[in-house]
Each structure stands twice: as C-alpha cells, then as structure tokens.
Design an enzyme around this catalytic site. Sequence first.
Site, PDB file in Angstrom:
ATOM      1  CG  ASN A 107     -79.815  43.556 -43.313  1.00 48.76           C
ATOM      2  OD1 ASN A 107     -78.871  42.770 -43.316  1.00 48.76           O
ATOM      3  ND2 ASN A 107     -80.969  43.265 -43.866  1.00 48.76           N
ATOM      4  CB  CYS A 145     -85.287  41.753 -49.030  1.00 47.66           C
ATOM      5  SG  CYS A 145     -84.371  43.271 -49.004  1.00 47.66           S
ATOM      6  CB  ALA A 155     -76.340  48.250 -51.717  1.00 48.32           C
ATOM      7  CG  HIS A 157     -82.915  52.602 -49.639  1.00 47.25           C
ATOM      8  ND1 HIS A 157     -83.287  51.812 -48.592  1.00 47.25           N
ATOM      9  CD2 HIS A 157     -82.377  51.771 -50.570  1.00 47.25           C
ATOM     10  CE1 HIS A 157     -82.988  50.537 -48.883  1.00 47.25           C
ATOM     11  NE2 HIS A 157     -82.437  50.497 -50.071  1.00 47.25           N
TER      12      HIS A 157
END
Length: 466
Positions: free
Chosen positions: A130, A303, A50, A180
């Site tokens: 997210n 991240c 993505a 994923h």
Amino acid sequence: MVRILESIHGNPSSPHRIAHDAAEVLEDARMLVGSALGVEPTSIHFTAGATEAANQVLRGAVRLPGSCRRILTSPTEHASVLATLEDLERSEGVQVVRLPVDSRGVLDLRVLEDALSEPADLVCCMLANNETGVVQDVGAVVEVAHRRGARVFCDVVQALGKMPVDLAAMDVDFANISAHKIHGPKGIGALYVKSGCALPALHTGGHQEEGRRAGTEAVHDIAGLAQALRDLPRQLGNCEGVRAVRKEFEEGLFRILPEVEFASGRGTGLCNTVHARFPGIPNSVLLGWLDHQGIAVSAGSACNTSSDRPSHVLTAMGRKETAARESLRFSLDPALSPRLLRRQARIVLGKIDDYLRGKVPDVQLLTPATLSPLLQDPRVLVVDARHSVDRKWIPPLSRAVQISWPFGSHLEELPKDRFVVFVCQVGFDAPILAWKLRKSRKGPVGFLAGGMMAWKCSPNNRSNPN
Ligand code: PLP
C-alpha cells in the site's frame, strides 16, 4: 446505501419476507465479491473491514488444533498484520519470523523456502504494497508454502481495482479486502476462506456468515461495497491508460528534479502508485505545500502519519531514515479517466516545480536549533497547533499559545505585528498553517520542520523539552 437504509429494514437472518429482502442484498453482494476475486461466493464472509479479517486469520491460525504456533511474514505488510503478529508474539508466545525483502521490496523465495524447513502455520504475503505499489509473486509464494505444508494469507486490499485479482488461480488459503480502497464505504470489508480450510470465528455470538463472523450484518455498508465493486471492471479497463499517465508523471518529476528516486523502480508495480524520494526535501514540507494547494499525497501509510517513525516499508527495503523522510506517495485514481488524470498530473507537476524554484510564499522553515534562540524574543509568537493527547506526550514550549482543532479557524485571531511560528506534533500541520496565514498577511511567518517530535529528539532538548 441510502435506498437500503430507507427501504430495507429487515434483519437478514430473520424468517419473514422483509428479512428476505435484506438477505438478498447480502447474497447479491457476496456474488459480486466472489466474482471480483475469482472464487465461489460461499467462501466470502463480510467483516467490518480488512483489519478485522486479518485479525481473524492470524489469531485463528494459531488456535487450530495441531497448530505449531509459528507464522512467517514480510516486514513490509500492513500494520493490521504486523501489529497483530507483534501482539501474538508478546501475549501468546507465537513465533513470528520476519523474512527480509530486497531493495525493491520483493520477498526472496529461497529465504522463504529455508525458513519453511521448520513447520509453520501460515505465511503472510500481501499482493500489492500500500505504500510503494510493489507487487509480490504470490503464486510462487503459495507454491513454496504449500509444498512445505503451510497455508497462505494474502492481503489483496491495495491490489483490488488496480490489477486483476484471481484468488483461485493464486491458490491462496485466506485473503481480505476493504471497501474504502475502491471508493466504497469505510468500516466494511470481506474475508475469503478457501473451501475446506478451517478457521475459528474471531468473536462469539450468532451464526451469521456461516458461523465465521457473529453479529448482524451491516446490510447498507455491504450494499455500498457491492456498488463499488460494480465499477471495478471499468477501473480495471483504465489501468493501461493510468500506467501511461504514471510514466509521464515520473518522467515529468525526473525532468524537474533529476535526483528524484523511485522506490520500486520506474514503471513497475501497481499501475497507479508513484513512490518518489526528493533528496534534501523533508516530505512533511512538500506534503504541506501540496496540501495547501489542494493536492492530497501521503508520506507512509495513513495509519502511520500521526507518528514520527519513518515508513517501516522503506526501512525494510534498506532505505536510510533520511531517505524515508524525503519520500512521498502519489496515488493516481484509476476510477478517473486517463485523460482527466493526465490534466491533474500536469497540475501536480507544476506545483512541485513551483516549490523547487522557490515560487512559494515566503515562509521560514525553522529547525530546533534555529527556533531555540527565538523562544525568549517577545516579537515571536509560537503557536502550538496540536491535539491535547499530543501535548500530554510532549509538553508545549514555554510561552506557546495553544490553538485547538480545527487549527485553521484560529488564524484570524493571531496578532498581526508578531513573527508567528507554528509548531505541530510531527511536522505535517504546521507548514499548511504557515502557508495559509502567509496568504493573508505581510509579516513574517514560520514553522518548525519535523514538529515537536524533531524538537524532542534534537540533541539539546532530549532531557528537557523546554
Ligand atoms: N491492508 C492494506 C494493504 C491497507 O492499505 C489497509 C488500509 O487501508 C488495510 C489492510 C486495513 O483495511 P481497513 O481499514 O478496512 O481495516
């Protein structure tokens, strides 16, 4: 994926029969992606995840002839959008407008409308966040943006499999997904480009993917993405059950800690995401305790966990830095049956309850102020559990013993007659190591809360880390 690697050796762009088999795998997968997103397969282009797709949309939008080099975004987008926009701003002088979100993390449509009184190329609005699971009204954002002549890029990575996603109904111009996030392989995803929308390729090369993504397709990874998509209808069928378990989990948290706060309000947003603040408890410590129990939760997005910055999502929602450092995200896996999830949720609640009641192995939590006087004490052994790159950035404490990755494999070597204090970079590894060591010995064990980052930032150590 293994079957494809073993038996489909052709390059999908070649003109022979072996190649045709590979091309068929791609076209099958394209149909599945199209049908999962409610759009024509011809509008789907495979990418290496993505992030790559987001880069292509953002960098491409400002390269088109007639571009006004102005992009609107919300500050709660994923790093793949925010960091790319920062780069475009810095290196190409693109004007980036970061629209505020309210305390629930929702974009204000009136502010968007005002910002669009000046022309813009693109509005970036993710469907579901997210970190918090907050869902945006993308249909309404598109309506405003199109009325003002801007196109919309929607990151649906987190939403896929956790709520129905219909790109055609939302009428977005660009979107991306990542395998994923739905139990597929890592490093593969897809870009959606609405028919008729121009978008240059990100890099140059062959004419694969209708000229939108040069380079031979990773056929086995794409087959893995397709396989993950085949399970999507079952996962979506679980969503109501997952939401019910989530409600019970939130009620359970509230029972054991009435001060608990939920980022997006109880019960709203994605069916599976619980974002909770535990006032007074550093998230690194509770995360470490749960990890020690085999339970994987997160603080901020994956991240971000190697940096000490509090979650940019929570900060944008107006939460204070302390609140952001006391928050954890629990993701209930919608691929599991609600029955199994319920059993697991009860186990997690039990472990949190153990922690809150002090039913945990006796490990000392040290702050920079309480660790300082111990540094010269010969009975104390400071163990530096960090990667070499982190040690370059913040030098080790004097007399600290350095252990290398995998840190857990060195525990046996540590002397049994000293007070062992673990330090890591930002405070996530040290508590896990301390609890692990405490299990196998009687002597005192401790860890530095907040890691070397907290040490570096503490008032006495700002200029001199040692
Ligand atoms: N967008 C969101 C919302 C994500 O959570 C992620 C990562 O997990 C990405 C984009 C980036 O996806 P990828 O890892 O495939 O580049």
